[in-house]
Write a protein that holds these residues in place. Structure first.
Motif, short mmCIF file in Angstrom:
data_model
loop_
_atom_site.label_atom_id
_atom_site.label_comp_id
_atom_site.label_asym_id
_atom_site.label_seq_id
_atom_site.Cartn_x
_atom_site.Cartn_y
_atom_site.Cartn_z
N PHE A 175 34.53 21.51 -62.74
CA PHE A 175 33.71 20.45 -63.30
C PHE A 175 32.42 21.02 -63.89
O PHE A 175 32.06 20.71 -65.03
N PHE A 176 31.73 21.87 -63.13
CA PHE A 176 30.48 22.45 -63.63
C PHE A 176 30.73 23.41 -64.79
O PHE A 176 29.95 23.47 -65.73
N LEU A 177 31.82 24.14 -64.73
CA LEU A 177 32.16 25.06 -65.82
C LEU A 177 32.42 24.28 -67.11
O LEU A 177 31.90 24.64 -68.17
N LEU A 178 33.21 23.21 -67.01
CA LEU A 178 33.49 22.40 -68.20
C LEU A 178 32.26 21.66 -68.68
O LEU A 178 32.06 21.48 -69.89
N THR A 179 31.41 21.22 -67.75
CA THR A 179 30.17 20.55 -68.15
C THR A 179 29.27 21.50 -68.92
O THR A 179 28.72 21.13 -69.97
N ALA A 180 29.10 22.71 -68.41
CA ALA A 180 28.26 23.69 -69.10
C ALA A 180 28.82 24.03 -70.48
O ALA A 180 28.09 24.08 -71.47
N ALA A 181 30.13 24.25 -70.54
CA ALA A 181 30.76 24.57 -71.83
C ALA A 181 30.64 23.39 -72.79
O ALA A 181 30.37 23.58 -73.98
N GLY A 182 30.83 22.18 -72.28
CA GLY A 182 30.70 20.99 -73.12
C GLY A 182 29.29 20.80 -73.65
O GLY A 182 29.09 20.42 -74.80
N LEU A 183 28.30 21.08 -72.81
CA LEU A 183 26.91 20.95 -73.26
C LEU A 183 26.57 21.98 -74.34
O LEU A 183 25.87 21.67 -75.31
N PHE A 184 27.07 23.21 -74.17
CA PHE A 184 26.83 24.21 -75.21
C PHE A 184 27.54 23.85 -76.51
O PHE A 184 27.00 24.05 -77.61
N GLY A 185 28.74 23.27 -76.40
CA GLY A 185 29.45 22.81 -77.59
C GLY A 185 28.71 21.68 -78.28
O GLY A 185 28.60 21.65 -79.51
#
Length: 151
Positions: A82-92
């Protein structure tokens, strides 16, 4: 229409006022995207560093003897994904906002340069002597420089 632009009765005609209004709108849109991009980018950075700190403290220190064990523990916890996808989504999302910011900046700069280029046509005869009043008002009220084309 902005009140400061409406007050320019003697110095500009209606078409010029509309151009000034459009450049103000583009400037505000650019500032909005600039602010959003900065907020999302900093949120992504803080979440990423917090997540890396959590991984270091909770996983890497305990299971540092085996890479396979570190990987296994990381993958087994759903909150890590969840945190990994959240961080990647925020950078995207920050990248999307950056592209929108760049596009609106180009539109704003192009319209501003068009006003500068056409200033001889927009302010003729007696108005030419008073155009500095309009330029000063735009600089003071909206931070839009109409004296020079460079940013």
């Amino acid at each position: 229409m902005e009140s400061s632009i409406i007050m320019l009765d003697g110095d500009t005609d209606q078409a010029t006022k509309q151009m000034l209004e459009n450049v103000v709108k583009r400037k505000k849109k650019y500032e909005k995207y600039k602010k959003r991009h900065l907020i999302v980018l900093w949120a992504a950075v803080f979440i990423t560093f917090g997540f890396l700190y959590y991984i270091y403290k909770a996983i890497l220190i305990k299971y540092s003897y085996s890479f396979a064990e570190v990987f296994s523990v990381f993958v087994n916890a759903q909150r890590n994904m969840f945190f990994l996808l959240t961080a990647a989504g925020l950078f995207g999302y920050a990248k999307i906002l950056y592209n929108k910011r760049e596009k609106t900046e180009k539109e704003y700069h192009a319209l501003r340069c068009e006003i500068i280029d056409k200033s001889k046509d927009l302010w003729r005869d007696d108005r030419w002597k008073n155009r500095h009043n309009v330029f000063e008002m735009m600089k003071k009220e909206y931070d839009i420089n109409l004296y020079h084309e460079s940013k």
